[in-house]
Design a protein around this motif. Structure first.
Motif, PDB file in Angstrom:
ATOM      1  N   GLU A 566       3.842   1.984  -9.439  1.00  0.00           N
ATOM      2  CA  GLU A 566       4.466   0.874 -10.134  1.00  0.00           C
ATOM      3  C   GLU A 566       4.877  -0.189  -9.114  1.00  0.00           C
ATOM      4  N   GLU A 567       4.298  -1.382  -9.249  1.00  0.00           N
ATOM      5  CA  GLU A 567       4.579  -2.447  -8.290  1.00  0.00           C
ATOM      6  C   GLU A 567       6.054  -2.831  -8.301  1.00  0.00           C
ATOM      7  N   ALA A 568       6.661  -2.828  -9.504  1.00  0.00           N
ATOM      8  CA  ALA A 568       8.064  -3.214  -9.602  1.00  0.00           C
ATOM      9  C   ALA A 568       8.951  -2.275  -8.796  1.00  0.00           C
ATOM     10  N   VAL A 569       8.625  -0.974  -8.826  1.00  0.00           N
ATOM     11  CA  VAL A 569       9.413  -0.007  -8.076  1.00  0.00           C
ATOM     12  C   VAL A 569       9.236  -0.228  -6.589  1.00  0.00           C
ATOM     13  N   ARG A 570       8.001  -0.467  -6.168  1.00  0.00           N
ATOM     14  CA  ARG A 570       7.758  -0.689  -4.729  1.00  0.00           C
ATOM     15  C   ARG A 570       8.529  -1.915  -4.230  1.00  0.00           C
ATOM     16  N   ILE A 571       8.457  -2.985  -4.988  1.00  0.00           N
ATOM     17  CA  ILE A 571       9.123  -4.223  -4.540  1.00  0.00           C
ATOM     18  C   ILE A 571      10.629  -4.047  -4.529  1.00  0.00           C
TER      19      ILE A 571
END
Length: 683
Positions: A566-571
């Motif tokens: 999940e990109e949101a989690v990484r960011i």
């Protein structure tokens, strides 16, 4: 009328000749006269021609050798023949017996001997009589006996079959309203066979009151129209026991078409009905288990995907609150966002708990103290017009001694889940009052109790229990009818327009895991009382160890690899860790994580590794990372709880343990705490 007389007396020889002619004309008989001497020998004085017809022995032959006939008597009947001779010499006046004799042609005949005996001057005995062939009569008697025996055997078999099949019968004579019952029907309905014959009213009275109208209607229709009937109903024995009956009946009509009699059967099908009810219950439990399994899969999927999304919401809200001054107007909406995200996270935990996959960290605790500590929070959770009353008097042990002398009784439970149970019950009670003024009362006590059992009778209490802790939450709300009470624990069932239908189902799921039970008492417009019973366990309640507040100051500046699909989690994680002064690299799946780690020659102090990812999942990536650098610290992350992963069999190898677990959604302080623990686990 004067009797006929001969005009001239006959000479003895002529009289004997004429008598001989009459005797010889009898087709199946033979006349004889014999003398039995005192020494037991005998001789024939006369033998008619019938001996040759019956036995193939000429009279002359018998006169010459009186033992000729003895040789033809069947061996089994010889003792009877000797008794006959003995009776004759004893002076018995009349002899009447039957013997079987085999003729010289091989035909066995039943012969009836009728004779008169008389003494002679020399002490001998004369026996004069007739031997008649009774074979046809005996054959008829044998056949009749065989028929009677077959009938008796058939009747016995029928009675046995009726007993085995539990099948009774009756005959109802319509004009006189009289009834005849079979013995088996008496036994089925628990009636003494020695009692007077039952009446029609007794037949009807034996039917269960709720089924009686159907039974009478079936009999009336059969009597009126001649229509046969078949129905199942309940019968009540004199001792009050209830059994299930399969009844059938048919009518016999006269030449005018009027019903004269009704022949009916009753079969006890109680065992079949009970087995069918048991089978239905098993199927219902199986269906419920399948529903729970499906719900568990749904809950797990929702929890994972939902918690991934909530991670960004909750963490970004925390970061934004940190960036704003305390008097900023954006503080309030951000805190609302943060609170809403936490509530959505609690909803996913309720789904997991009901499905049996929620985290369960059991410890010995004092449940009464736990509830007492929640009172302030509970008061805030109820509606403004609802009065919350708490009644938890000073408790005593089962032996009457004050608890302070021995320590508080305890149960084994997850404190978080027990708090959830109490909160759900109180909120449910408050909502049942429906905006009116009312009361919610909480009571708790300890009682000595028998083993707690489920509704099916299966023992569910924890072995070696020492009583139960009881929690009761009662309200003065709208109450429930029978149908609502039956479905009150069904998941997603709610009587509230905006309810989710998970509150009580979650309560039941948690209490069952505690080996307890839930009782519901409710009537429409009379409020509801829900009572929990949880078995006590030996020992002392655990003393909570205060945890130091997490420090946001990093122990050292770290190089961290963040791996999540999940990109949101990484960011979000990159921003949080960057603010802590750490250097962050990112990877979108397990395969990319291994490649980044290998290219950097394992030069990372810590890896935050999501479990559910494409191409290579977290556990597979963990083994690969440890293959590059065995000492690297790894914290696993998941939208599932760690307990849920374990119960579902989703866990890594014991040879490659990880250093921490971060459950999504997480707040900033959770990240700081887990990282600090992971860095302290190994050196």
């Amino acid at each position: 009328m004067r009797p006929m007389r001969s005009h001239e007396p006959l000479e003895p020889a002529e009289a004997f000749r004429r008598l001989q002619q009459v005797v010889d004309s009898i087709p199946h008989a033979a006349v004889f006269a014999q003398v039995i001497h005192p020494d037991g020998t005998m001789r024939y004085e006369h033998a008619s021609e019938g001996f040759e017809r019956l036995f193939g022995v000429a009279p002359e032959e018998l006169l010459a050798d009186p033992t000729t006939l003895d040789a033809l008597i069947l061996p089994d009947d010889l003792p009877r023949a000797r008794l006959l001779t003995k009776a004759a010499t004893a002076g018995q006046g009349l002899i009447d017996c039957e013997l079987r004799v085999r003729s010289r042609t091989g035909v066995v005949r039943w012969v009836r001997i009728r004779a008169a005996t008389g003494p002679l001057p020399d002490g001998s005995t004369r026996v004069s009589g007739i031997m008649a062939d009774e074979s046809d009569r005996k054959q008829t008697e044998v056949q009749r006996e065989q028929v009677d025996q077959a009938r008796r055997s058939s009747e016995e078999a029928l009675v046995a079959a009726q007993s085995i099949a539990k099948l009774g019968g009756f005959r109802y004579h319509v004009p006189t309203r009289t009834v005849v019952w079979t013995d088996e029907m008496h036994r089925i309905l628990g009636r003494d066979l020695r009692q007077e014959p039952p009446s029609f009213d007794e037949l009807v009275k034996g039917v269960h009151p709720e089924d009686r109208p159907r039974f009478v209607e079936a009999l009336d229709r059969c009597a009126r129209d001649g229509a046969p009937y078949a129905l199942e109903y309940r019968a009540v024995r004199p001792d009050g026991s209830v059994l299930y009956i399969s009844g059938r009946g048919t009518a016999r009509q006269d030449e005018t078409g009027q019903t004269v009699e009704i022949f009916g059967t009753v079969q006890d099908i109680t065992e079949r009905v009970v087995e069918e009810q048991a089978r239905v219950k098993v199927e219902e439990r199986l269906l419920q288990a399948q529903k729970l399994e499906s719900l568990g899969l749904l809950a797990g999927g929702v929890a994972h995907d939902f918690n991934n999304l909530l991670t960004g919401v909750l963490t970004e809200a925390s970061l934004a609150l940190d960036d704003l001054p305390q008097n900023s107007p954006a503080q309030a909406p951000l805190r609302t966002i943060e609170a809403s995200a936490r509530r959505m996270s609690e909803m996913t935990k309720q789904l997991l708990t009901y499905a049996g996959g929620g985290p369960f960290a059991a410890e010995r605790l004092d449940p009464t103290r736990l509830v007492s500590d929640m009172v302030d929070a509970l008061r805030r959770s109820v509606a403004r017009d609802v009065r919350l009353m708490v009644d938890m008097p000073r408790q005593r042990g089962l032996d009457g001694a004050p608890l302070s002398s021995r320590g508080a009784p305890c149960i084994e439970a997850d404190p978080g889940q027990l708090r959830q149970v109490v909160m759900n019950l109180v909120q449910n009670a408050s909502e049942a009052i429906q905006g009116r003024s009312g009361d919610v009362r909480i009571r708790a006590w300890m009682e000595e109790s028998a083993p707690i059992s489920s509704g099916s009778g299966r023992q569910t209490s924890r072995p070696g229990g020492a009583g139960s802790w009881v929690l009761e939450v009662a309200d003065t709300g709208c109450g429930m009818d029978a149908e609502t009470r039956r479905r009150v624990f069904d998941p997603f069932f709610t009587t509230k327009g905006r309810g989710r239908g998970l509150g009580l189902s979650t309560v039941q799921g948690i209490v069952r895991r505690l080996w307890g039970q839930v009782e519901v008492e409710s009537e429409p417009d009379r409020g509801t009382t829900i009572r929990l019973r949880v078995p006590l366990v030996p020992g002392m309640a655990s003393v909570p160890v205060p945890r130091d507040p997490p420090s946001r100051a990093p122990i050292q500046r770290l190089r961290i690899l963040v791996v999540d699909d999940e990109e949101a989690v990484r960011i979000t994680l990159s921003r949080v860790l960057g603010r802590r002064g750490h250097t962050v690299a990112m990877a979108a799946d397990g395969e990319e994580a291994v490649e980044v780690f290998r290219n950097a020659r394992g030069d990372f102090d810590l890896v935050l590794l999501d479990i559910s990812m494409p191409r290579k999942n977290g556990y597979e990536a963990l083994e690969a990372l440890r293959g590059v650098r065995p000492t690297v610290r790894v914290v696993m992350m998941s939208g599932y709880s760690e307990a849920h992963l374990t119960s579902a069999g989703i866990k890594g190898s014991q040879e490659t343990p990880y250093d921490g677990f971060l459950e999504k959604p997480f707040a900033v302080e959770s990240i700081d705490r887990v990282l600090g623990e992971a860095l302290r686990t190994r050196r």
